[in-house]
Design an enzyme around this catalytic site. Structure first.
Site, PDB file in Angstrom:
ATOM      1  N   GLU A  17     -16.832 -39.013  44.239  1.00 28.26           N
ATOM      2  CA  GLU A  17     -18.257 -39.354  44.212  1.00 28.26           C
ATOM      3  C   GLU A  17     -19.103 -38.132  44.589  1.00 28.26           C
ATOM      4  O   GLU A  17     -20.092 -37.816  43.921  1.00 28.26           O
ATOM      5  CB  GLU A  17     -18.545 -40.518  45.167  1.00 28.26           C
ATOM      6  CG  GLU A  17     -17.878 -41.826  44.786  1.00 28.26           C
ATOM      7  CD  GLU A  17     -18.378 -42.364  43.451  1.00 28.26           C
ATOM      8  OE1 GLU A  17     -19.527 -42.046  43.061  1.00 28.26           O
ATOM      9  OE2 GLU A  17     -17.617 -43.108  42.794  1.00 28.26           O
ATOM     10  N   SER A  25     -11.096 -19.890  40.534  1.00 24.91           N
ATOM     11  CA  SER A  25     -12.148 -20.765  40.001  1.00 24.91           C
ATOM     12  C   SER A  25     -13.138 -21.124  41.113  1.00 24.91           C
ATOM     13  O   SER A  25     -13.772 -20.249  41.684  1.00 24.91           O
ATOM     14  CB  SER A  25     -11.502 -21.990  39.360  1.00 24.91           C
ATOM     15  OG  SER A  25     -12.392 -22.654  38.504  1.00 24.91           O
ATOM     16  N   HIS A  80      -7.300 -20.275  31.699  1.00 22.61           N
ATOM     17  CA  HIS A  80      -7.958 -20.398  33.001  1.00 22.61           C
ATOM     18  C   HIS A  80      -6.963 -20.700  34.122  1.00 22.61           C
ATOM     19  O   HIS A  80      -7.153 -20.270  35.259  1.00 22.61           O
ATOM     20  CB  HIS A  80      -9.023 -21.491  32.918  1.00 22.61           C
ATOM     21  CG  HIS A  80      -9.824 -21.648  34.168  1.00 22.61           C
ATOM     22  ND1 HIS A  80     -10.561 -20.615  34.712  1.00 22.61           N
ATOM     23  CD2 HIS A  80     -10.007 -22.723  35.003  1.00 22.61           C
ATOM     24  CE1 HIS A  80     -11.180 -21.045  35.815  1.00 22.61           C
ATOM     25  NE2 HIS A  80     -10.850 -22.310  36.010  1.00 22.61           N
TER      26      HIS A  80
END
Length: 259
Positions: A173, A85, A233
Site C-alpha cells: 500500500e 536500482s 536490469h
C-alpha cells in the site's frame, strides 16, 4: 533500524554494505555476499517496507538514505556501498548527503534521474495473488506467471512471501502511494561526491543511457562506467558470476589506486 545480515568478519578491506532494489530483500544478495565475505565483511539490509525491516508511512530517498546512514553509524569507519536500482538511488543520496560514511560507491543499473516506466502493474499482480491457495512458493509463482511476461519476476517476487503467515513481506500500500517518489530523484541535494564511484549496468538495459552521463559526472565526478554483456536490469541475477568478477576487479583496482 533496518534488518541486516552480516557475512564474514572485519578485515583490512572496508566493509561492503549492499542495498537491494524495489520489491527485493537482502536475502536476494546472500550468495554474492557469502562469496565476497572471503576477503571482507559484507552486510546486506532489508530496506524499509521490505523484508523483515520496519514498515513506515513514507518511502522517499532521503528517508532511505537516512536508514542506511543509521546502519553505518553503528559500524567502525566509512564503508563501501553497493546499491541496485532503488537501492542504488538510496546509495547515491547517502553519498551526496553523508559523504563521510561512504568510502566507495557502486551503483548497479540506475542513474540519478527520474524515470517514467511503470511499476504499478507489479504491485497489482502481487495483490491479485490468492494467498489462501498458496502452500509453497511455486503456487504463487504459477499465479504470477499468468499475469507477468518476464519469466524472472515471479520467482523474484515470491521470495517476499511469508508462506506460513500467508502475507507479503512488502508494504504494498505504501509502495504504491509513494511510487512517484520511488521513480524520481531528489533535486535539492548538496554534493558532489568526490569519492570513487562505479556505475555498473547491463548492456541490454535502458536504465543508464549514455545521455545520463553528464548528470552522473556532475554529481559523481570520479564516476567510472562498465557494462555486463547480455544482461538486463537484473544483471546480478542474470549474470551473477560476471557481476561478481566486475565488482571484484573494480574494488581491487580502486583500492590499489588509493595507495
Amino acid at each position: 533500524m533496518l534488518n541486516l545480515t552480516t557475512y564474514g568478519d572485519q578485515t583490512d578491506s572496508p566493509t561492503l554494505l549492499i542495498a537491494h532494489g524495489l520489491f527485493g530483500a537482502g536475502r536476494n544478495w546472500g550468495a554474492l555476499a557469502k562469496r565476497l565475505s572471503q576477503t571482507r565483511r559484507v552486510i546486506t539490509v532489508d530496506m524499509r517496507n521490505h523484508g523483515e525491516s520496519p514498515w513506515y508511512n513514507s518511502h522517499n530517498y532521503k528517508d532511505l538514505a537516512a536508514d542506511l546512514a543509521e546502519v553505518i553509524d553503528t559500524l567502525d569507519g566509512p564503508v563501501d556501498v553497493l546499491g541496485h536500482s532503488m537501492g542504488g538511488k538510496a546509495a547515491m543520496v547517502l553519498a551526496l548527503t553523508r559523504p563521510e560514511l561512504v568510502n566507495r560507491l557502486i551503483v548497479a543499473d540506475i542513474a540519478p534521474v527520474p524515470y517514467d516506466h511503470g511499476q504499478m502493474q507489479y504491485i497489482e499482480a502481487m495483490k491479485a495473488v490468492d494467498l489462501g491457495k498458496v502452500k509453497r512458493r511455486a503456487d504463487a509463482e504459477a499465479q504470477l506467471s499468468d499475469m507477468l511476461e518476464d519469466p524472472i519476476l515471479p520467482g523474484f517476487f515470491t521470495q517476499s512471501i511469508d508462506i506460513k503467515a500467508k502475507k507479503w513481506r512488502l508494504n504494498l500500500e505504501v509502495l504504491a502511494r509513494e511510487m512517484p517518489d520511488i521513480l524520481s530523484f531528489p533535486k535539492d541535494l548538496t554534493g558532489p561526491f568526490e569519492g570513487p564511484a562505479l556505475f555498473l549496468s547491463g548492456a541490454d538495459s535502458h536504465y543508464v543511457k549514455r545521455e545520463y552521463r553528464p548528470v552522473i559526472k556532475q554529481l559523481f565526478p570520479a564516476a567510472q562506467f562498465a557494462k555486463i554483456p547480455d544482461a538486463g536490469h537484473w544483471l546480478h541475477a542474470e549474470k551473477p558470476r560476471e557481476f561478481e568478477a566486475a565488482l571484484r576487479v573494480w574494488l581491487d583496482q580502486s583500492a590499489a589506486s588509493a595507495t
